[in-house]
Design an enzyme around this catalytic site. Sequence first.
Site, PDB file in Angstrom:
ATOM      1  N   GLU A  38      -5.039  -7.314   5.313  1.00 36.96           N
ATOM      2  CA  GLU A  38      -4.463  -6.013   4.998  1.00 36.96           C
ATOM      3  C   GLU A  38      -3.730  -6.030   3.659  1.00 36.96           C
ATOM      4  O   GLU A  38      -3.786  -5.051   2.904  1.00 36.96           O
ATOM      5  CB  GLU A  38      -3.521  -5.564   6.120  1.00 36.96           C
ATOM      6  CG  GLU A  38      -4.233  -5.222   7.423  1.00 36.96           C
ATOM      7  CD  GLU A  38      -5.188  -4.057   7.291  1.00 36.96           C
ATOM      8  OE1 GLU A  38      -5.074  -3.270   6.330  1.00 36.96           O
ATOM      9  OE2 GLU A  38      -6.074  -3.919   8.156  1.00 36.96           O
ATOM     10  N   TYR A 121       2.233   1.253   6.266  1.00 35.46           N
ATOM     11  CA  TYR A 121       0.820   1.085   6.592  1.00 35.46           C
ATOM     12  C   TYR A 121       0.532  -0.308   7.150  1.00 35.46           C
ATOM     13  O   TYR A 121      -0.088  -0.457   8.200  1.00 35.46           O
ATOM     14  CB  TYR A 121      -0.063   1.333   5.363  1.00 35.46           C
ATOM     15  CG  TYR A 121      -1.481   0.875   5.622  1.00 35.46           C
ATOM     16  CD1 TYR A 121      -2.360   1.662   6.360  1.00 35.46           C
ATOM     17  CD2 TYR A 121      -1.931  -0.369   5.184  1.00 35.46           C
ATOM     18  CE1 TYR A 121      -3.639   1.234   6.658  1.00 35.46           C
ATOM     19  CE2 TYR A 121      -3.205  -0.809   5.482  1.00 35.46           C
ATOM     20  CZ  TYR A 121      -4.058   0.000   6.212  1.00 35.46           C
ATOM     21  OH  TYR A 121      -5.320  -0.439   6.521  1.00 35.46           O
ATOM     22  N   ASP A 139      -4.213   4.908   5.712  1.00 36.79           N
ATOM     23  CA  ASP A 139      -4.585   4.590   4.332  1.00 36.79           C
ATOM     24  C   ASP A 139      -5.377   5.753   3.764  1.00 36.79           C
ATOM     25  O   ASP A 139      -5.465   6.829   4.368  1.00 36.79           O
ATOM     26  CB  ASP A 139      -5.370   3.277   4.274  1.00 36.79           C
ATOM     27  CG  ASP A 139      -6.725   3.362   4.972  1.00 36.79           C
ATOM     28  OD1 ASP A 139      -7.041   4.410   5.575  1.00 36.79           O
ATOM     29  OD2 ASP A 139      -7.485   2.374   4.899  1.00 36.79           O
ATOM     30  N   CYS A 191     -17.334   9.503   6.274  1.00 38.34           N
ATOM     31  CA  CYS A 191     -16.511  10.555   5.663  1.00 38.34           C
ATOM     32  C   CYS A 191     -16.061  10.103   4.284  1.00 38.34           C
ATOM     33  O   CYS A 191     -14.863   9.988   4.007  1.00 38.34           O
ATOM     34  CB  CYS A 191     -15.333  10.863   6.575  1.00 38.34           C
ATOM     35  SG  CYS A 191     -14.520  12.436   6.243  1.00 38.34           S
TER      36      CYS A 191
END
Length: 348
Positions: A38, A121, A139, A191
Site C-alpha cells: 500500500e 487511506y 483512493d 470504471c
Amino acid sequence: MSMRAEQLLDWYDRERRDLPWRMAPDQKADPYKVWMSEIMLQQTTVATVKSYYKSFLEKWPTVQDLAAAELDEVLHAWQGLGYYARARNLHKCAQVVTRDHNGRFPESEKRLLDLPGIGPYTAAAVASIAFGLKATPVDGNVERVVSRLFKVEETMPKAKKQLTELAQTLTPQKRAGDFAQAMMDLGATICTPKKAACGLCPWMKDCVARLEGEPTDYPRKEPKKPKPTRKAHAFWLTRSDGSVLLRKRPEKGLLGGMMEIPSTEWREESMSLNNALRQAPGSALWKSKEGIVKHTFTHFHLEVTVICGRLQANSPVNGVWVQLEDLKDYALPTLMKKIVQHALKTTT
C-alpha cells in the site's frame, strides 16, 4: 449484507486481479506485506510496483529486517519509485513497529494512524485487508467509482469528504477486505478514467451517472492550474582524481535525505551566474554548460543549469567525493541522474 455488496463480491470472486501482494481466498493476509504494497502503490502504478515489491521482500522479508537496514540502503532500493518521503517513512515505520509493538502491526485503524507515513487511506487498507476489520480505504479508483455510482456533482477535491462518506455506506461488515480490493479492482479495470466498460460492471443498473449522463464526466474536476517553473544551478565539481562531489539533502523537504549534485535554491526568479556562484560548494574556475536539464515534480517544473568546475587546491568542501563508476552505488533520484548525464555528455 446489501445487494450491492453481494454483487460486487460475486464479481470480485470471478474477476479478481492476481497481484503479488494479494493472498489467495484461503490464505491469511500478512500485515507487513499489505502495508508494504500500500505504501508503494501510493501515486505509483501496479505495473511499476510489482518488481520493487518483490525486491524489497527478498532483501527484507520481515518488518524487523527492514527496521535493521540502513536508511541509505532503503533509499537506494527505492530509486525509480519517486516520492522519496514514502521510503523514509517506510523505514521509520518499520523501526517503530519493531521497537514499540514487538514487530506486530496494531490491529486497529486508529492505532495504525499513529505510525509514521500511515494516513487515513493506508490505515483503512491495512485494517480491512490485513485484519478483516470494517474499514473503507478510499483512493482515486474508489473515488471515481463512487462519484459515478451516485453521480456526485461537487468538484474535486472538495468532494472527497462526501465521496468517503458514501463509500463507507457501501462497505459490508463481513469480507470488508475483499470488498475494499474489489472496489480498487473495479476502478482499475472497469470504471476507468477515460473509457468505462459499463457493460461489464456489476453495478451497471444502479450507476446514476450511466443512467442519466456520461460516466466519464465524473468525478467533476476544477480546471487545472498551470504548474509554475522554478530554476536552479547545479555544481558539477570534480577534483584531480576524477571524482565528483555529492552531498546529502536535508531530511525534511523534497527529495529529503537523498544524495544530490550540490545546487542552489530552487526558485521561480532567474538567478545570475554570479549570484549562483555564491552558493557554490567550493572554489573552482566555473563554466556553465550549454543546455538545460528539465524535470517535473507534482506541483512544479524545474529547469537546471549545470555549472562545471575543477576544485582548486586546498579549497574546503562539505560532501563526499565519489568516483564516476561508483555513482551507481548511491541513492540518486531521477533529477540527479539527469544532471549527471548532462554533465558527462557536455564535459570535454
